[in-house]
Design a protein around this motif. Structure first.
Motif, PDB file in Angstrom:
ATOM      1  N   GLU A 149       0.834  -1.197   0.000  1.00 53.64           N
ATOM      2  CA  GLU A 149       0.000   0.000   0.000  1.00 53.64           C
ATOM      3  C   GLU A 149       0.870   1.248   0.000  1.00 53.64           C
ATOM      4  O   GLU A 149       2.013   1.230   0.451  1.00 53.64           O
ATOM      5  N   ALA A 150       0.296   2.323  -0.508  1.00 54.32           N
ATOM      6  CA  ALA A 150       0.970   3.617  -0.510  1.00 54.32           C
ATOM      7  C   ALA A 150      -0.081   4.706  -0.317  1.00 54.32           C
ATOM      8  O   ALA A 150      -1.273   4.498  -0.540  1.00 54.32           O
ATOM      9  N   VAL A 151       0.387   5.857   0.115  1.00 53.19           N
ATOM     10  CA  VAL A 151      -0.481   7.003   0.352  1.00 53.19           C
ATOM     11  C   VAL A 151      -0.172   8.057  -0.703  1.00 53.19           C
ATOM     12  O   VAL A 151       0.997   8.373  -0.958  1.00 53.19           O
ATOM     13  N   ALA A 152      -1.225   8.583  -1.301  1.00 52.76           N
ATOM     14  CA  ALA A 152      -1.087   9.626  -2.314  1.00 52.76           C
ATOM     15  C   ALA A 152      -1.798  10.880  -1.841  1.00 52.76           C
ATOM     16  O   ALA A 152      -2.997  10.854  -1.555  1.00 52.76           O
ATOM     17  N   LYS A 153      -1.046  11.973  -1.734  1.00 51.93           N
ATOM     18  CA  LYS A 153      -1.634  13.283  -1.451  1.00 51.93           C
ATOM     19  C   LYS A 153      -1.722  14.034  -2.773  1.00 51.93           C
ATOM     20  O   LYS A 153      -0.714  14.289  -3.421  1.00 51.93           O
ATOM     21  N   LEU A 154      -2.939  14.357  -3.160  1.00 53.97           N
ATOM     22  CA  LEU A 154      -3.184  14.900  -4.488  1.00 53.97           C
ATOM     23  C   LEU A 154      -3.616  16.353  -4.413  1.00 53.97           C
ATOM     24  O   LEU A 154      -4.418  16.729  -3.556  1.00 53.97           O
ATOM     25  N   THR A 155      -3.069  17.143  -5.309  1.00 53.77           N
ATOM     26  CA  THR A 155      -3.470  18.542  -5.478  1.00 53.77           C
ATOM     27  C   THR A 155      -3.721  18.768  -6.957  1.00 53.77           C
ATOM     28  O   THR A 155      -2.829  18.550  -7.784  1.00 53.77           O
ATOM     29  N   LYS A 156      -4.942  19.214  -7.278  1.00 55.37           N
ATOM     30  CA  LYS A 156      -5.321  19.419  -8.675  1.00 55.37           C
ATOM     31  C   LYS A 156      -5.841  20.830  -8.846  1.00 55.37           C
ATOM     32  O   LYS A 156      -6.707  21.276  -8.089  1.00 55.37           O
ATOM     33  N   ARG A 157      -5.320  21.527  -9.842  1.00 58.28           N
ATOM     34  CA  ARG A 157      -5.743  22.891 -10.149  1.00 58.28           C
ATOM     35  C   ARG A 157      -6.514  22.895 -11.450  1.00 58.28           C
ATOM     36  O   ARG A 157      -6.016  22.438 -12.479  1.00 58.28           O
ATOM     37  N   SER A 158      -7.727  23.427 -11.410  1.00 57.13           N
ATOM     38  CA  SER A 158      -8.543  23.521 -12.616  1.00 57.13           C
ATOM     39  C   SER A 158      -8.189  24.784 -13.389  1.00 57.13           C
ATOM     40  O   SER A 158      -7.464  25.658 -12.905  1.00 57.13           O
ATOM     41  N   LYS A 159      -8.713  24.897 -14.605  1.00 58.43           N
ATOM     42  CA  LYS A 159      -8.426  26.062 -15.432  1.00 58.43           C
ATOM     43  C   LYS A 159      -9.016  27.334 -14.830  1.00 58.43           C
ATOM     44  O   LYS A 159      -8.518  28.433 -15.086  1.00 58.43           O
ATOM     45  N   SER A 160     -10.086  27.189 -14.050  1.00 58.22           N
ATOM     46  CA  SER A 160     -10.695  28.353 -13.411  1.00 58.22           C
ATOM     47  C   SER A 160      -9.902  28.849 -12.212  1.00 58.22           C
ATOM     48  O   SER A 160     -10.227  29.896 -11.655  1.00 58.22           O
ATOM     49  N   GLY A 161      -8.882  28.085 -11.798  1.00 56.82           N
ATOM     50  CA  GLY A 161      -8.078  28.470 -10.644  1.00 56.82           C
ATOM     51  C   GLY A 161      -8.456  27.754  -9.369  1.00 56.82           C
ATOM     52  O   GLY A 161      -7.805  27.936  -8.339  1.00 56.82           O
ATOM     53  N   LYS A 162      -9.507  26.944  -9.397  1.00 58.17           N
ATOM     54  CA  LYS A 162      -9.931  26.215  -8.207  1.00 58.17           C
ATOM     55  C   LYS A 162      -8.931  25.107  -7.889  1.00 58.17           C
ATOM     56  O   LYS A 162      -8.473  24.393  -8.779  1.00 58.17           O
ATOM     57  N   VAL A 163      -8.605  24.956  -6.619  1.00 61.03           N
ATOM     58  CA  VAL A 163      -7.648  23.946  -6.165  1.00 61.03           C
ATOM     59  C   VAL A 163      -8.392  22.903  -5.338  1.00 61.03           C
ATOM     60  O   VAL A 163      -9.102  23.238  -4.379  1.00 61.03           O
ATOM     61  N   VAL A 164      -8.242  21.634  -5.718  1.00 62.88           N
ATOM     62  CA  VAL A 164      -8.869  20.520  -5.013  1.00 62.88           C
ATOM     63  C   VAL A 164      -7.766  19.632  -4.459  1.00 62.88           C
ATOM     64  O   VAL A 164      -6.831  19.266  -5.180  1.00 62.88           O
ATOM     65  N   GLN A 165      -7.886  19.290  -3.178  1.00 62.05           N
ATOM     66  CA  GLN A 165      -6.899  18.430  -2.528  1.00 62.05           C
ATOM     67  C   GLN A 165      -7.582  17.187  -1.985  1.00 62.05           C
ATOM     68  O   GLN A 165      -8.742  17.230  -1.562  1.00 62.05           O
ATOM     69  N   ASP A 166      -6.851  16.092  -2.004  1.00 66.83           N
ATOM     70  CA  ASP A 166      -7.389  14.829  -1.506  1.00 66.83           C
ATOM     71  C   ASP A 166      -6.232  13.956  -1.036  1.00 66.83           C
ATOM     72  O   ASP A 166      -5.060  14.226  -1.342  1.00 66.83           O
ATOM     73  N   GLU A 167      -6.572  12.934  -0.298  1.00 71.36           N
ATOM     74  CA  GLU A 167      -5.571  11.974   0.181  1.00 71.36           C
ATOM     75  C   GLU A 167      -6.168  10.582   0.080  1.00 71.36           C
ATOM     76  O   GLU A 167      -7.254  10.322   0.615  1.00 71.36           O
ATOM     77  N   GLU A 168      -5.462   9.690  -0.608  1.00 66.06           N
ATOM     78  CA  GLU A 168      -5.991   8.350  -0.875  1.00 66.06           C
ATOM     79  C   GLU A 168      -4.920   7.302  -0.608  1.00 66.06           C
ATOM     80  O   GLU A 168      -3.728   7.546  -0.798  1.00 66.06           O
ATOM     81  N   ILE A 169      -5.365   6.134  -0.182  1.00 59.78           N
ATOM     82  CA  ILE A 169      -4.495   4.969  -0.016  1.00 59.78           C
ATOM     83  C   ILE A 169      -4.725   4.067  -1.225  1.00 59.78           C
ATOM     84  O   ILE A 169      -5.866   3.718  -1.540  1.00 59.78           O
ATOM     85  N   PHE A 170      -3.656   3.683  -1.900  1.00 57.32           N
ATOM     86  CA  PHE A 170      -3.801   2.927  -3.140  1.00 57.32           C
ATOM     87  C   PHE A 170      -2.769   1.803  -3.194  1.00 57.32           C
ATOM     88  O   PHE A 170      -1.799   1.767  -2.407  1.00 57.32           O
TER      89      PHE A 170
END
Length: 294
Positions: free
Chosen positions: A178-199
């Protein structure tokens, strides 16, 4: 959110897989290459840290006929007479020429393995400029780069990650697979979405999300705000009892109603000063300063 990113990066997108010595992100990088090849995309790989044979061995079962490996592993600094690709060729003109050598109906995906190798020999401003030019130039559809964060200063990592539309920071999980992924995604509008998942990653390079982090995340100790009153030798806070006592305290410059009345309305026996001018007083109403020798 990790499966959504695996399904495809938007045109002009830039994905960074950020790892450290505790967990390698190269296995996840292979999953992204595998997913792009399955979507019938052409993939160009700048290989600085692994050989072509090792990369292809890790992609068994993938349609590798659209995979183009540019060998920067054998002679990355150009010490021989005929190097295949060197770190000094990491610029817009050379990369555009390299990609267009193989004709494709659509722009290809560029995979950089790894950005850390380039950053060690080329300044961060030049690397960031080339990445930004590649994103806007149209020579490639998207960029995927592997970055070893613990090899660089925090400012360098931040400068590169600020260009990315998505950043995946990987770390070891509780179990071996298992591993942990901390994700940060920026949309074209400038909105930033963050999440954390075990995969986990299967043998066929498919990614399975096992669980998702819920609720607010705890900040790192270095990022937590320090309390400026923590180590003082005196207390700046009041208890409820002390606060009530302070509210009842009469301040010296605040007059009560009784004191105001006593001062404004003088009673019997109060002193007054009366001035009656005598005959020697020479006071001119029109020129009060007439007696001065000026």
């Amino acid at each position: 959110m990790l499966p959504d990113i695996l399904q495809g990066i938007d045109a002009g997108g830039f994905l960074i897989i950020q790892d450290s010595a505790s967990y390698s992100g190269r296995h996840l990088l292979r999953s992204f290459i595998h997913a792009a090849l399955n979507r019938e995309e052409a993939v160009h790989v700048l290989g600085f840290e692994v050989s072509e044979e090792e990369l292809r061995d890790g992609l068994k079962g993938s349609p590798v006929q659209r995979l183009h490996f540019h060998n920067a592993y054998t002679d990355p600094l150009g010490w021989t007479d005929h190097p295949a690709f060197t770190v000094h060729q990491f610029c817009l003109e050379e990369l555009t020429r390299l990609v267009k050598q193989t004709p494709h109906p659509k722009p290809a995906t560029l995979v950089i393995d790894s950005l850390s190798w380039i950053l060690r020999h080329v300044g961060a401003p030049a690397v960031c400029r080339t990445l930004q030019q590649l994103r806007k130039g149209g020579a490639v559809r998207a960029i995927i780069g592997l970055l070893h964060a613990d090899m660089h200063q925090r400012g360098t990592v931040g400068s590169v990650c600020n260009l990315a539309t998505s950043v995946i920071t990987v770390a070891p999980g509780m179990k071996g697979d298992e591993a942990v992924a901390k994700l940060t995604k920026r949309s074209k509008s400038g909105k930033v979405v963050q999440d954390e998942e075990i995969f986990s990653i299967r043998d066929d390079l498919t990614v399975i999300v096992l669980s998702r982090q819920l609720g607010p995340k705890q900040n790192d100790p270095e990022e937590q705000e320090t309390d400026p009153t923590a180590n003082l030798t005196f207390n700046l806070r009041l208890s409820d009892k002390e606060r009530k006592a302070r509210e009842k305290l009469a301040l010296p410059f605040v007059f009560s109603k009784e004191k105001k009345t006593a001062l404004l309305h003088s009673g019997p026996g109060s002193g007054r000063i009366l001035y009656e001018p005598d005959a020697n007083d020479d006071y001119d109403q029109e020129d009060p300063d007439d007696d001065l020798d000026v």
